[in-house]
Design an enzyme around this catalytic site. Structure first.
Site, PDB file in Angstrom:
ATOM      1  N   GLU A 153       1.276  -2.036  12.956  1.00 51.42           N
ATOM      2  CA  GLU A 153       1.371  -3.501  13.016  1.00 51.42           C
ATOM      3  C   GLU A 153       1.777  -4.006  14.391  1.00 51.42           C
ATOM      4  O   GLU A 153       1.938  -5.209  14.581  1.00 51.42           O
ATOM      5  CB  GLU A 153       2.357  -3.996  11.945  1.00 51.42           C
ATOM      6  CG  GLU A 153       1.822  -3.798  10.538  1.00 51.42           C
ATOM      7  CD  GLU A 153       2.837  -4.142   9.451  1.00 51.42           C
ATOM      8  OE1 GLU A 153       4.034  -4.218   9.763  1.00 51.42           O
ATOM      9  OE2 GLU A 153       2.415  -4.330   8.301  1.00 51.42           O
ATOM     10  N   TRP A 172       0.838  -1.207   0.000  1.00 58.36           N
ATOM     11  CA  TRP A 172       0.000   0.000   0.000  1.00 58.36           C
ATOM     12  C   TRP A 172       0.868   1.251   0.000  1.00 58.36           C
ATOM     13  O   TRP A 172       0.408   2.348  -0.278  1.00 58.36           O
ATOM     14  CB  TRP A 172      -0.943   0.002   1.206  1.00 58.36           C
ATOM     15  CG  TRP A 172      -0.267   0.238   2.542  1.00 58.36           C
ATOM     16  CD1 TRP A 172       0.658  -0.583   3.126  1.00 58.36           C
ATOM     17  CD2 TRP A 172      -0.435   1.348   3.435  1.00 58.36           C
ATOM     18  NE1 TRP A 172       1.060  -0.054   4.339  1.00 58.36           N
ATOM     19  CE2 TRP A 172       0.411   1.119   4.562  1.00 58.36           C
ATOM     20  CE3 TRP A 172      -1.215   2.491   3.412  1.00 58.36           C
ATOM     21  CZ2 TRP A 172       0.483   2.015   5.633  1.00 58.36           C
ATOM     22  CZ3 TRP A 172      -1.137   3.378   4.485  1.00 58.36           C
ATOM     23  CH2 TRP A 172      -0.292   3.144   5.574  1.00 58.36           C
ATOM     24  N   ASP A 173       2.147   1.079   0.254  1.00 64.90           N
ATOM     25  CA  ASP A 173       3.100   2.185   0.261  1.00 64.90           C
ATOM     26  C   ASP A 173       2.998   3.000  -1.031  1.00 64.90           C
ATOM     27  O   ASP A 173       3.093   4.232  -1.016  1.00 64.90           O
ATOM     28  CB  ASP A 173       4.549   1.652   0.323  1.00 64.90           C
ATOM     29  CG  ASP A 173       4.819   0.720   1.483  1.00 64.90           C
ATOM     30  OD1 ASP A 173       3.870   0.076   1.959  1.00 64.90           O
ATOM     31  OD2 ASP A 173       5.983   0.619   1.893  1.00 64.90           O
ATOM     32  N   LYS A 207       3.662   1.594  16.177  1.00 59.46           N
ATOM     33  CA  LYS A 207       4.755   1.485  15.209  1.00 59.46           C
ATOM     34  C   LYS A 207       4.784   2.677  14.250  1.00 59.46           C
ATOM     35  O   LYS A 207       5.831   3.208  13.914  1.00 59.46           O
ATOM     36  CB  LYS A 207       4.572   0.183  14.424  1.00 59.46           C
ATOM     37  CG  LYS A 207       5.658  -0.082  13.397  1.00 59.46           C
ATOM     38  CD  LYS A 207       5.379  -1.367  12.628  1.00 59.46           C
ATOM     39  CE  LYS A 207       6.502  -1.691  11.648  1.00 59.46           C
ATOM     40  NZ  LYS A 207       6.171  -2.782  10.741  1.00 59.46           N
TER      41      LYS A 207
END
Ligand code: BGC
Length: 777
Positions: free
Chosen positions: A489, A358-359, A602
């Site tokens: 995550e 998805w980056d 994160k």
């Protein structure tokens, strides 16, 4: 963190050879040209720590999955970015002694990546144990213009002796992936030759049957004159070809070897033509010669820089950082081929298997939208459109139906390649980023027709997924989404991730808007989409509206924050300030169990949602959430700092915004996360660009024009960036006292600066005094 890279606005410089940093430098000094890449491995043999890495775009291997406990729904394979045959080898022995920087004394070593001109240089003196010294200077590049060609100029000068040197110029196709699951080699040999006319080796990947032909040729210059070899040994062993010869080296006389390589692949050429094509390309390259190829390279890079450079004055660390990021993005993706995408490590390492996360949609698209032809960003979208059928099959495998699509978490060619259930099945927010990218592209370009030709089909399939993925909670009398993983995550299998629920609701609404647009403006396309997708507009709209209206969002009104997920406030309410330096990074120091139970985040999660949908929230809400979540975020993903920086800039927290920027822009150059040796963080480099343009420049699209709300970090004298917006090319130049926007195109444009609209005629500029950013309480 390591700070051994010297500051310079256009160059990346390493001085002195530190073997323990070698793998980091191999990543940092990587070269690429959109069709392939090469880590900065040495041409000569090196017996120290090294990660050999050569990559050919689109060529991958479906390695057999390795998991502890197989779960139904897992993909059959885990794609590997393939380490390909290496073409750079120039191995040298002097009187039987190997030139190996792990064995010799290394003097005056320097490695320089010239970003302006697009080449890598390495200079050193090596001293053998008998005191003989040779000076070596190597220059190499992967041609942007002839994107199947690589070239090396390798110069050797004995400084205190004359002797015979033995040289081996080779292509090594006996390559293994370090991340191979079963220590298997993925290449098989098809054909090879070491004839003086044409030396090459063609290899094929097992299972995927890609073929790659790697060919080489060379010429030699001694004391400035062409040297013709009188004898030559041709070496052919399994998956290996080489030419071995001796040269008389004379004290203080330079010998230069020019090595040319052609790499052709079945991605672009029929297998029966691969070697023929490599041969022709190679002949041409050798005929034109190294200097001409290098001149072409300079010109090609000059064009890239003209479109995408960002200039920062007064802060060389920041300048070097952003140029480095732009350089690597342009090395990774040229946008010429809609089958390719941008891997988190690009062509600089193996980690992360697969090329697309998805980056791309969330962090890279804006860079290409603003710095290159619209077609290039469009190709990134078309890539997903081409994978729609596979995304539908992927969702079917998990039990969804009626054309619902779940795009893979990681993919090469549309198949899911990820196999950790909490991510593969649960990190479904990726679907939303793909929908958001369509919206972003259409909003930026006004190419609404894209919705009719490609976008709507994708949106319908994603919306169908969301509609089936939620369920109605009798208790809440609202729709909930259970068992998900958000961008953070460090939390798995949670219920009602605010970000994912927000994206789902938004996608449903945007799909309905897009449907109406296509129906009213492209009725034929609408007909055909309806037929192809079995679209039942009335019933599906009714369901989608009902869900969108009644979606549940966890929040805490007392604190004025959205909750990352249900129960988030039950966690022990620590902040990052409570952590010891020895705890960080958590993922290297804490058990996974401890991380999951802790509050520490994160990467941007709720804040990612506020970044995407900032217009829907007032500044107070954004500030409260920012302050709460920033205090608990450890930024252990490279994708985190840029989002925090953009929000900090919006909240007028300029110092904080600047610090995040510097961390993001120099992440790899300074090896902040201690993992650059695995490869570069290519996708987060797009985020760094957004950081300057959207964060500091305050660029947004409002209605149908660009709006700017810039500030300048204290440390900077000025900065400027260029933006392509539809038919206009704008140069934005921000100084301490004013901002100047020049329209560099032959068409007038409306822009907004500090909330005031201006019409800018063709080739005209406007200067506006800087204003403090207005922050509402
Ligand atoms: C991040 C993901 C990202 C992936 C690849 C992970 O560490 O948490 O958001 O997609 O890296 O960059």
């Amino acid at each position: 963190m390591k700070q051994y890279i010297k500051y310079n606005p256009w160059k990346i410089i390493e001085k002195g050879f530190t073997p323990s940093y070698n793998q980091i430098s191999e990543s940092i000094f990587s070269l690429g040209n959109g069709k392939g890449g090469q880590r900065a491995n040495f041409e000569e043999n090196y017996s120290g720590q090294t990660l050999q890495g050569s990559y050919v775009a689109g060529v991958y291997y479906p390695d057999k999955t390795r998991v502890g406990w197989w779960k139904n729904g897992y993909p059959e394979y885990f794609a590997k970015v393939l380490n390909a045959p290496t073409w750079i080898g120039i191995k040298t022995k002097i009187e039987g002694k190997e030139l190996d920087l792990n064995q010799c004394k290394v003097i005056d070593f320097e490695r320089i990546l010239d970003m302006k001109q697009g080449f890598l240089q390495r200079n050193f003196i090596a001293e053998f144990d008998d005191g003989k010294q040779i000076k070596v200077q190597s220059t190499r590049f992967m041609s942007l213009k002839r994107d199947e060609i690589g070239a090396i100029r390798y110069s050797i000068t004995p400084l205190n002796f004359s002797a015979s040197g033995e040289f081996i110029l080779d292509i090594d196709a006996d390559i293994a992936n370090q991340d191979s699951n079963y220590d298997e080699k993925f290449w098989i040999e098809i054909e090879k030759s070491t004839s003086t006319d044409f030396t090459f080796i063609t290899t094929a990947t097992k299972k995927t049957h890609f073929q790659v032909c790697t060919a080489m040729d060379y010429s030699i210059l001694q004391a400035g004159k062409t040297h013709i070899l009188s004898s030559l040994q041709k070496i052919e062993t399994e998956k290996y070809v080489a030419h071995k010869f001796n040269l008389e080296l004379k004290e203080n006389i330079e010998t230069v070897i020019y090595k040319y390589a052609a790499i052709t692949s079945s991605m672009y050429e029929a297998v029966e033509n691969l070697s023929k094509m490599a041969s022709a390309l190679l002949d041409e390259a050798k005929h034109d010669g190294f200097e001409k190829l290098l001149e072409e390279q300079r010109l090609e890079w000059a064009k890239k820089w003209k479109e995408s450079d960002i200039v920062i004055e007064g802060d060389v660390a920041a300048q070097q950082g952003i140029r480095y990021n732009i350089f690597q993005l342009n090395q990774t993706y040229s946008g010429k081929d809609e089958r390719l995408n941008i891997g988190p490590k690009g062509f600089t390492g193996e980690k992360y298997g697969g090329s697309t996360y998805w980056d791309t949609e969330a962090f890279c698209l804006p860079f290409y939208l603003s710095t290159a032809d619209q077609k290039i960003a469009r190709n990134l979208l078309v890539y997903r459109h081409n994978h729609l059928q596979k995304a539908i099959e992927n969702a079917q495998k998990l039990g969804f139906n009626q054309g619902a699509a779940l795009y893979p978490m990681v993919t090469m060619d549309g198949d899911e390649c990820h196999n950790e259930w909490e991510i593969t099945f649960e990190e479904i927010h990726r679907n939303g980023a793909i929908a958001y990218a369509i919206y972003n592209y259409v909003k930026y370009t006004a190419d609404k027709k894209y919705l009719a030709t490609h976008g709507l089909e994708v949106l319908i399939a994603i919306s169908r997924f969301w509609a089936q993925r939620v369920n109605f909670s009798e208790e809440k009398q609202q729709y909930v989404m259970l068992g998900v993983t958000g961008p953070n995550e460090y939390e798995n299998n949670i219920n009602n991730n605010w970000y994912t629920n927000t994206l789902a609701k938004w996608t449903l609404q945007y799909t309905m808007e897009a449907t109406d647009y296509v129906k009213n403006n492209h009725p034929e396309a609408f007909q055909s989409i309806t037929k192809k997708t079995n679209f039942d507009k009335a019933n599906e709209f009714a369901k989608w509206s009902e869900i969108a209206k009644n979606m549940y969002f966890p929040e805490n009104t007392e604190k004025g924050i959205f909750l990352q997920q249900d129960g988030f406030l039950d966690k022990e309410q620590l902040t990052v300030a409570d952590l010891q330096a020895s705890d960080r990074p958590l993922n290297q120091n804490w058990s996974w169990d401890r991380i999951l139970r802790s509050i520490f985040i994160k990467q941007a999660d709720v804040l990612q949602g506020l970044y995407f949908f900032e217009e829907d929230y007032d500044i107070k809400t954004i500030r409260q959430n920012y302050e709460y979540y920033e205090a608990r975020t450890v930024h252990e993903s490279s994708l985190s700092s840029c989002v925090h920086s953009i929000l900090a800039a919006k909240l007028n927290k300029q110092k904080e915004a600047y610090e995040f920027y510097l961390n993001a822009a120099r992440l790899d150059l300074d090896d902040y996360n201690n993992d650059t040796e695995d490869g570069l963080h290519i996708t987060s480099m797009g985020g760094t660009w957004m950081n300057i343009v959207q964060g500091f420049g305050g660029m947004r699209i409002k209605e149908n024009h660009l709006s700017f709300q810039p500030f300048i970090p204290e440390e900077w004298e000025k900065y400027s960036f260029q933006i392509r917006y539809r038919e206009n090319l704008l140069l934005i130049d921000v100084r301490k006292n004013n901002v100047k926007i020049s329209n560099q195109s032959g068409k007038s444009v409306t822009i907004e600066i500090f909330n005031q609209k201006y019409k800018l005629d063709a080739f005209k500029a406007i200067v506006v005094e800087m204003q403090p950013i207005e922050i509402l309480a």
